[in-house]
Write a protein that holds these residues in place. Structure first.
Motif, PDB file in Angstrom:
ATOM      1  N   THR A  44       0.094   7.078  -6.996  1.00  0.00           N
ATOM      2  CA  THR A  44      -0.713   8.072  -8.675  1.00  0.00           C
ATOM      3  C   THR A  44      -2.333   8.166  -8.297  1.00  0.00           C
ATOM      4  N   PHE A  45      -2.744   9.341  -8.942  1.00  0.00           N
ATOM      5  CA  PHE A  45      -3.678   8.972  -8.829  1.00  0.00           C
ATOM      6  C   PHE A  45      -4.714   9.505 -10.038  1.00  0.00           C
ATOM      7  N   GLU A  46      -5.633   8.896 -11.027  1.00  0.00           N
ATOM      8  CA  GLU A  46      -5.907   8.713 -12.265  1.00  0.00           C
ATOM      9  C   GLU A  46      -7.385   9.106 -12.165  1.00  0.00           C
ATOM     10  N   TYR A  47      -7.679  10.474 -13.312  1.00  0.00           N
ATOM     11  CA  TYR A  47      -9.306  10.166 -13.417  1.00  0.00           C
ATOM     12  C   TYR A  47      -9.366  10.209 -15.161  1.00  0.00           C
ATOM     13  N   ALA A  48     -10.228   9.770 -16.130  1.00  0.00           N
ATOM     14  CA  ALA A  48     -10.692   9.615 -17.167  1.00  0.00           C
ATOM     15  C   ALA A  48     -12.237   9.974 -17.049  1.00  0.00           C
ATOM     16  N   THR A  49     -12.779  10.075 -18.453  1.00  0.00           N
ATOM     17  CA  THR A  49     -14.184  10.843 -18.556  1.00  0.00           C
ATOM     18  C   THR A  49     -14.461  10.724 -20.603  1.00  0.00           C
ATOM     19  N   GLY A  50     -15.225  10.373 -20.442  1.00  0.00           N
ATOM     20  CA  GLY A  50     -16.064  10.663 -22.279  1.00  0.00           C
ATOM     21  C   GLY A  50     -16.836  11.278 -22.458  1.00  0.00           C
ATOM     22  N   THR A  51     -17.241  12.808 -22.518  1.00  0.00           N
ATOM     23  CA  THR A  51     -18.032  13.068 -22.865  1.00  0.00           C
ATOM     24  C   THR A  51     -18.525  13.348 -24.007  1.00  0.00           C
ATOM     25  N   SER A  52     -19.869  14.257 -24.921  1.00  0.00           N
ATOM     26  CA  SER A  52     -20.666  14.674 -26.140  1.00  0.00           C
ATOM     27  C   SER A  52     -19.741  15.056 -26.246  1.00  0.00           C
ATOM     28  N   ILE A  60      -1.662  12.613 -11.571  1.00  0.00           N
ATOM     29  CA  ILE A  60      -1.178  13.398 -10.212  1.00  0.00           C
ATOM     30  C   ILE A  60      -0.528  12.635  -9.717  1.00  0.00           C
ATOM     31  N   ASP A  61       1.344  12.375  -9.866  1.00  0.00           N
ATOM     32  CA  ASP A  61       1.977  11.096  -9.213  1.00  0.00           C
ATOM     33  C   ASP A  61       2.923  12.480  -7.853  1.00  0.00           C
ATOM     34  N   ARG A  62       3.295  11.253  -6.626  1.00  0.00           N
ATOM     35  CA  ARG A  62       3.289  11.992  -5.591  1.00  0.00           C
ATOM     36  C   ARG A  62       4.571  10.938  -5.329  1.00  0.00           C
ATOM     37  N   LEU A  63       6.227  10.877  -6.154  1.00  0.00           N
ATOM     38  CA  LEU A  63       6.585  10.700  -5.869  1.00  0.00           C
ATOM     39  C   LEU A  63       8.063  10.597  -4.212  1.00  0.00           C
ATOM     40  N   LYS A  70      11.029  14.609  -2.050  1.00  0.00           N
ATOM     41  CA  LYS A  70       9.731  14.057  -2.878  1.00  0.00           C
ATOM     42  C   LYS A  70       9.194  14.866  -3.574  1.00  0.00           C
ATOM     43  N   GLU A  71       8.554  14.561  -4.662  1.00  0.00           N
ATOM     44  CA  GLU A  71       8.245  15.183  -5.648  1.00  0.00           C
ATOM     45  C   GLU A  71       7.005  15.298  -6.128  1.00  0.00           C
ATOM     46  N   THR A  72       6.415  16.044  -6.573  1.00  0.00           N
ATOM     47  CA  THR A  72       4.798  16.024  -7.633  1.00  0.00           C
ATOM     48  C   THR A  72       4.696  16.510  -8.544  1.00  0.00           C
ATOM     49  N   TYR A  73       3.700  15.677  -9.955  1.00  0.00           N
ATOM     50  CA  TYR A  73       4.055  16.071 -11.033  1.00  0.00           C
ATOM     51  C   TYR A  73       2.506  15.632 -11.297  1.00  0.00           C
ATOM     52  N   GLY A  74       1.957  16.189 -12.262  1.00  0.00           N
ATOM     53  CA  GLY A  74       0.641  16.217 -12.998  1.00  0.00           C
ATOM     54  C   GLY A  74       0.527  16.709 -13.799  1.00  0.00           C
ATOM     55  N   GLU A  75      -0.266  16.356 -14.975  1.00  0.00           N
ATOM     56  CA  GLU A  75      -1.124  16.425 -16.071  1.00  0.00           C
ATOM     57  C   GLU A  75      -2.869  16.689 -16.374  1.00  0.00           C
ATOM     58  N   PHE A  76      -3.363  17.891 -17.071  1.00  0.00           N
ATOM     59  CA  PHE A  76      -4.370  17.161 -17.232  1.00  0.00           C
ATOM     60  C   PHE A  76      -4.481  17.607 -19.624  1.00  0.00           C
ATOM     61  N   SER A  77      -4.878  16.568 -19.307  1.00  0.00           N
ATOM     62  CA  SER A  77      -4.696  16.430 -21.315  1.00  0.00           C
ATOM     63  C   SER A  77      -6.675  16.360 -21.619  1.00  0.00           C
ATOM     64  N   THR A  99      -2.691  19.741 -23.552  1.00  0.00           N
ATOM     65  CA  THR A  99      -1.751  19.351 -22.038  1.00  0.00           C
ATOM     66  C   THR A  99      -1.177  20.249 -21.446  1.00  0.00           C
ATOM     67  N   ILE A 100      -1.745  19.791 -20.117  1.00  0.00           N
ATOM     68  CA  ILE A 100      -0.900  21.028 -19.266  1.00  0.00           C
ATOM     69  C   ILE A 100      -0.032  19.640 -18.579  1.00  0.00           C
ATOM     70  N   GLU A 101       1.444  20.216 -17.893  1.00  0.00           N
ATOM     71  CA  GLU A 101       2.202  19.883 -17.666  1.00  0.00           C
ATOM     72  C   GLU A 101       2.607  20.723 -16.351  1.00  0.00           C
ATOM     73  N   VAL A 102       2.611  20.088 -15.178  1.00  0.00           N
ATOM     74  CA  VAL A 102       2.919  21.053 -13.707  1.00  0.00           C
ATOM     75  C   VAL A 102       3.543  20.467 -13.640  1.00  0.00           C
TER      76      VAL A 102
END
Length: 230
Positions: A44-52, A60-63, A70-77, A99-102
């Motif tokens: 799993t790769f994760e990115y989080a940020t706080g902004t003004s 993004i998960d790679r299973l 094999k499967e790839t799943y990701g979310e952007f929130s 949130t977008i679930e792909v």
């Protein structure tokens, strides 16, 4: 493309100040998965940020299953702050949330509102309510709770964090209400290895009733966890 445009527009950090950001990579290995092969490894790769303007979270998960699947799943929130509460109370902010679930064969869009809390001892505690625009069926509702609690055992540093997703039933489709409580208990190895970035060793446990809305499919799944922030 029309469905994507609101998310693209809202996620653009126009003249936004980045207050903090975090990248991480994690590895999971478990043997009690439901729906598909029971033995899987997950990167799993994760990115989080706080902004003004609010903030965003991406993963993004790679299973990889032992049977070769094999499967790839990701979310952007992204979240967009509507109001900051002054003072020292539990309630910190009210936000618009999306949130977008792909997945391999679907894309779901969620939109709603969230409240940010910070009770004593928590790094954060967030509660979000979404309307789910499901790709392959009728719309439904979802509540998501996320939290992080740091603590010490003797001289060791630990972190207990995770999420709880509850999704409503869709009677016309025979989709049951689903509850996924996934938590991670992690020991920070950084002080013992002389690292500059946190490295955690621990366990992830998934307690999932009616997985994917399938009535009677309940997952109880412990995974070995290694997680590196950089």
């Amino acid at each position: 493309m029309k469905k994507l445009m609101p998310f693209i527009a809202l996620s653009l950090p126009v003249q936004a100040e980045t207050l903090w950001s975090d990248f991480s990579l994690s590895y999971l290995n478990g043997s009690h998965y439901q729906v598909g092969d029971s033995d899987r490894q997950v990167a799993t790769f994760e990115y989080a940020t706080g902004t003004s303007w609010g903030g965003a979270f991406l993963f993004i998960d790679r299973l990889h299953s032992d049977n070769g699947d094999k499967e790839t799943y990701g979310e952007f929130s992204p979240k967009f702050t509507l109001h900051e509460f002054a003072g020292t109370g539990w309630v910190k902010r009210l936000s618009a949330a999306a949130t977008i679930e792909v997945g391999e064969e679907f894309t779901h869009y969620l939109y709603g509102a969230g409240i940010g809390l910070k009770p004593a001892g928590f790094n954060y505690l967030n509660v979000d309510l979404y309307r789910r625009n499901n790709d392959s069926g009728k719309d439904s509702w979802q509540t998501t709770i996320t939290w992080a609690v740091p603590f010490k055992l003797a001289s060791s540093q630990w972190l207990f964090d995770g999420f709880l997703d509850w999704s409503s039933a869709i009677g016309e489709q025979g989709t049951a209400a689903s509850m996924n409580w996934t938590s991670q208990l992690k020991w920070n190895l950084t002080p013992y290895l002389g690292l500059k970035s946190p490295l955690y060793l621990g366990m992830e446990y998934a307690y999932w009733n009616n997985k994917y809305g399938i009535q009677g499919v309940h997952e109880r799944n412990a995974n070995l966890l290694i997680k590196w922030h950089f």
